[in-house]
Structure formats: structure tokens, C-alpha cells
Design a protein around this motif. Sequence first.
Motif, PDB file in Angstrom:
ATOM      1  N   SER A   1       0.573  -1.089   0.074  1.00  0.00           N
ATOM      2  CA  SER A   1       0.148   0.317   0.037  1.00  0.00           C
ATOM      3  C   SER A   1       0.653   0.915  -0.222  1.00  0.00           C
ATOM      4  O   SER A   1       0.678   2.240   1.018  1.00  0.00           O
ATOM      5  CB  SER A   1      -0.613  -0.099   1.044  1.00  0.00           C
TER       6      SER A   1
ATOM      7  N   SER B   1       0.158   3.424  -1.945  1.00  0.00           N
ATOM      8  CA  SER B   1      -0.433   4.240  -2.497  1.00  0.00           C
ATOM      9  C   SER B   1      -1.558   4.952  -0.964  1.00  0.00           C
ATOM     10  O   SER B   1      -1.113   6.402  -1.393  1.00  0.00           O
ATOM     11  CB  SER B   1      -1.628   3.809  -3.289  1.00  0.00           C
TER      12      SER B   1
ATOM     13  N   GLU C   1      -8.416   8.151  -3.194  1.00  0.00           N
ATOM     14  CA  GLU C   1      -8.322   6.785  -4.348  1.00  0.00           C
ATOM     15  C   GLU C   1      -9.832   5.987  -5.040  1.00  0.00           C
ATOM     16  O   GLU C   1      -9.664   5.598  -6.062  1.00  0.00           O
ATOM     17  CB  GLU C   1      -8.071   5.838  -3.147  1.00  0.00           C
TER      18      GLU C   1
ATOM     19  N   ASP D   1      -5.910   0.313   4.597  1.00  0.00           N
ATOM     20  CA  ASP D   1      -4.801   0.763   3.369  1.00  0.00           C
ATOM     21  C   ASP D   1      -4.796   2.317   4.376  1.00  0.00           C
ATOM     22  O   ASP D   1      -3.864   1.940   4.342  1.00  0.00           O
ATOM     23  CB  ASP D   1      -4.938   0.756   1.846  1.00  0.00           C
TER      24      ASP D   1
HETATM   25 MG    MG Z   1      -2.204   0.343  -3.164  1.00  0.00          MG
END
Ligand code: MG
Length: 381
Positions: free
Chosen positions: A126, A128, A160, A172
Motif C-alpha cells: 500500500s 498508494s 483513491e 490501507d
Molecule cells: Mg494500493
Amino acid sequence: MRAELFEKFHTRFGCPPEILSRAPGRIEFIGNHTDYNGGTVLGAAIDRSVWVALARRGDGRRRFASDGRDGDVTVSADRLEKLSGPPSWANYPLGVLAALPEFGLRAPAGFDYLAASDLPVGAGLSSSAAIELASALAFLAVTGQQPPRDTIVQIGRRAENDFVGVPCGILDQGVSGFGRKDHLVFIDCRGPRFKTVPLPPGAHFWIFNTHTRHALVDGLYAARHRECMAAAMAMGVEFLAEASPAALAAAAGRLSRLAGMRARHVIEEIARVGATVGAVRQGDLAAVGRLLTTSHRSSQTLFENSTPELDFLVDALVAAPNVHGARLTGGGFGGAVMALTSEIFGEAQACSVADAYLEKFGARPDRLHVQTGDGAELLRG
Ligand code: MG
Ligand code: ADP
């Protein structure tokens, strides 16, 4: 990394950053596909992060740079559009900027922005969520705003889901935001509510990333989602999390074989998350490890989101000494396996697991030894 980033920012933009922030990656500890079923999940923030450095500029331009990417991405503060091609990594901070007003918060106008990271990208850890949360903290600090941590977590998720367009659950961002060294993060996805659970000493984590990904993974996720919702409906509940193992047994005649398998995985997995919290509180890492491996077997046989590569790694790991347990981590259909080990498990052992994998599959999985780390924080600002 902190001093290094400060220097890099200065060299790149000709001024020191006003703000430095950091947010960690995470592992999914246990709770596979429980989130969208209204269940619970345990994760851990790891000692690898994305850092963001930021300084305002007066001309209304937003200039994004990342250590891992060539060149800058410059956009005007009055244009907030999704980018495509190589600059598309900047959609993560841009998505955060787009989400801020939706939470009643202000976005900064012009700035210079630099990200740096020691977190592998696309490895299921993760990165992101880490870049989203580090960006959110920096944007909020530079505008003098301090919303509650839950809001920062939701901002990252909104960026996201809506701007980047990845339908991830709350795990996440929740773990990156609420993580704590030597702790797990427990998330009740309905709410969502977050709390930390102290880990006993001596818990080490190894990640083996296979770099495999099922070609149909998006469709397979969607199919699992549909199957779970259909099973819930057949059982007369909104979410599978509301059904007990006894209710599942009673409903057996009303469910197709497949729906029964998916429901059983989710209902038992939620029970395993609860049992894991209990075993962690008792300091029984061997029992925790058994729960992790049982979780994998359930993914393998009932939820059918494992692969021969992931199963091979789990089998090799649980047969090795000093390994408490192992399971696929993340959505499955490829990706990575996590092992909970004692501190004696070292590089030599990890290497022999990777060698065996190489012999069978012709490629070597990446190995990463991580420990828990603290959640997102402001380092300067
Ligand atoms: Mg991700
Ligand atoms: P994961 O979250 O498992 O690492 P994702 O595909 O969800 O994988 O997110 C990875 C993406 O996040 C990258 O392709 C990139 O766009 C962005 N990203 C993450 N870390 C950085 C970074 N340090 N610099 C630039 N972009 C990053």
C-alpha cells in the motif's frame, strides 16, 4: 530519509521545505475479503514509508516531483483534472486536493512538492495509501488545519476511490493512519472504528512478493463481491458479518454450494480475526501463526482467491523452522505472502524458500523483512 529529503528538496526547488510528513505502508495481517462484508480486519503499519516535503509558492502553480519518477508534473491550482500517462502518479496527491473541500477543508493553492520513499511500489504494501496520507498531512499542515485522524484516513480513501478510481477498502488508509510501532491495528469496517492492539515482543514479518497477478483479477474481485452479497441476501442479512457460524449451518439448504463456500470463508475469517486479537493479547504467537495459516487455507479452498505460487510459498514457509504461520496478504489472485516469524528466521532461510520457488516457477520472489512502525505523522510544520 528526513535530512536527505530536506536536502533534495532544497537542491531541486532552491528553497527549504516548510513541511515534512511521513506515512507508512501496511500489511494485511488477517481478515481476507472481510471489509466489504462489514467485518473486521487486522493490519500493521510497517517500518517503510513515503515522505513528502512541501513549500508554498506564490504563482498558483502546483509542482509535483518524486524521487522514484523522472521530471516534474506542473499543474495550475485552478485546474484539478485527472492525469494520464507517466505523470499519472500525481493523481494520488491531486486526488487528496480534490477530496479536501468535500470534507469542508481548504486545499493549498500553489506549492512545490517532493515525495521520497523506501516502500516498494505495487508490492501489496500500500504505497498508494502512504502517499495519500503523507500528502494529506502536508496539505493540511501548510494551510493550518487539524481535522481528526479519522477524517484524514477518509480523505485518503476518497482520493483513491473517486479520483484515482481504485475501489480499495478502508484497511490501507486506516492502518497507515492509525498504525503504531509494536501494535496491530484492528478495524471494524462498519463505522469504521479503529483501535490498536499491542503485539508481544519478537514478532517479525517477512513478505515474499511473487510479482504475479491474475489477468482477470478485477473481474474475479467483482465476482467474489457479488457472490458474498448474494449469500448475505439468501441468509436474510445485509452483510455476511451479521451472520454467525450457527446461522450459516441453519441456512445450508438455501445456499448454493459456491455461495456456502464464500459465506463460510467470510464468517469464519471474521471469527479468526477475533480469535487472533485474543491470542495476541495472551502473547501466544504460535497460536496467532496457526490462525494465519488457517486463514490461508480458507482462502485457498473456500474463497478460491489463492494461486499455486502463493500456496507453494505458504507450504514452504510453514514447513520451515522459526515460522509461526503464513498466508496470502491482500486481495489474492497473485501478489504477496506474509510470514510471521521469530527473530531467528533470517536471510539464509528466506533465501532457501526463494530458491525452492525459483526452481518450481522459474522466477525469484522479492523478499522483504519488515517490522511494525508508527502511523502517519508530521515531522516538520
Ligand atoms: Mg494500493
Ligand atoms: P501498492 O499500493 O500496493 O503499492 P498501488 O498500485 O495501489 O500499489 O499504488 C502504487 C502507485 O502509487 C504507483 O504506481 C504510483 O502511482 C503511486 N506511488 C506510490 N508511491 C509513490 C512514490 N514514492 N512516488 C510516486 N508515486 C508513488
